[in-house]
Design an enzyme around this catalytic site. Sequence first.
Site, PDB file in Angstrom:
ATOM      1  N   SER A 141      44.557  37.627  40.082  1.00 19.23           N
ATOM      2  CA  SER A 141      43.471  37.307  40.739  1.00 19.23           C
ATOM      3  C   SER A 141      42.923  37.892  41.767  1.00 19.23           C
ATOM      4  O   SER A 141      43.660  38.686  42.759  1.00 19.23           O
ATOM      5  CB  SER A 141      43.997  35.736  41.478  1.00 19.23           C
ATOM      6  OG  SER A 141      43.060  35.018  42.283  1.00 19.23           O
ATOM      7  N   TYR A 154      49.848  30.826  45.925  1.00 19.31           N
ATOM      8  CA  TYR A 154      49.292  31.619  44.640  1.00 19.31           C
ATOM      9  C   TYR A 154      48.792  33.074  44.916  1.00 19.31           C
ATOM     10  O   TYR A 154      48.930  33.801  44.143  1.00 19.31           O
ATOM     11  CB  TYR A 154      47.873  30.707  44.687  1.00 19.31           C
ATOM     12  CG  TYR A 154      47.232  31.134  43.313  1.00 19.31           C
ATOM     13  CD1 TYR A 154      47.666  30.829  42.165  1.00 19.31           C
ATOM     14  CD2 TYR A 154      45.976  31.959  43.526  1.00 19.31           C
ATOM     15  CE1 TYR A 154      46.769  31.283  40.871  1.00 19.31           C
ATOM     16  CE2 TYR A 154      45.352  32.097  42.539  1.00 19.31           C
ATOM     17  CZ  TYR A 154      45.490  32.048  41.187  1.00 19.31           C
ATOM     18  OH  TYR A 154      44.965  32.313  40.004  1.00 19.31           O
TER      19      TYR A 154
END
Length: 247
Positions: A141, A154
Amino acid sequence: MLHGKTILVTGAARGLGYAIAQACAAAGARLVLADRLIEAGQEEVGTLRETGADARFVPVDLADPESIEAMARDIAAHEGRLDGLVNNAAIATNVGGVAFDAIEIDLFDRVMRVNIRGTWLMTRAIAPILVDGGAIVNLASDTALWGAPHLLAYVASKGAVIAMTRSLARELGERRIAVTAVAPGIVRTEATEYVPEARHRLYEEQRAVPGPQLPEDVAGVVVFLLTPSALSLTGQLLTANAGFVFA
């Protein structure tokens, strides 16, 4: 591009994972879709088959090592070998929106267990049946590149995926297995509906190519990384985010 190849995509029951499976099927691959969402996964396999694709579903829970090993045994028995693995499955929904000092320990541990340990265990289980000259694509990401706030667990997990990609590239290089990572921005799917609209607008307004990022925008990059042409890119991170950040 992928004719004659068998590709495993995890987290493929919906969203980006399913878009990747669709793109692989369109490129001629035989698909194995894996997810813990059994009913949704089976429905998506049915949809793919209606288009003429060769696909089947295998349940897996990345938080459970025994589930991962059972999935690998199933694939070894049915397919015999794989040409590619897409490590897409991860916990993303409802893991953000709070400051680093307000994250619950159980949530932090669960994100690490699935996103980091699960990616490692999946790779470990599949590597023995991955053909020499195959490919592994890990979904990271771009939040790990620009340090998105209020998303620490995350962000940390996806930063670890990037680091693992580089180490795995060196370990699997002798088998000519390419290991790469793709770092999308926020992709407009049901999995990102929880993201505040202000964060969506931040991405969409500040990309070099303005506008929303759709699953198919990332899926094509993954398909290329599953081809032999990607061997020279092993260990690299591709930021498929339309220019929000550059790596």
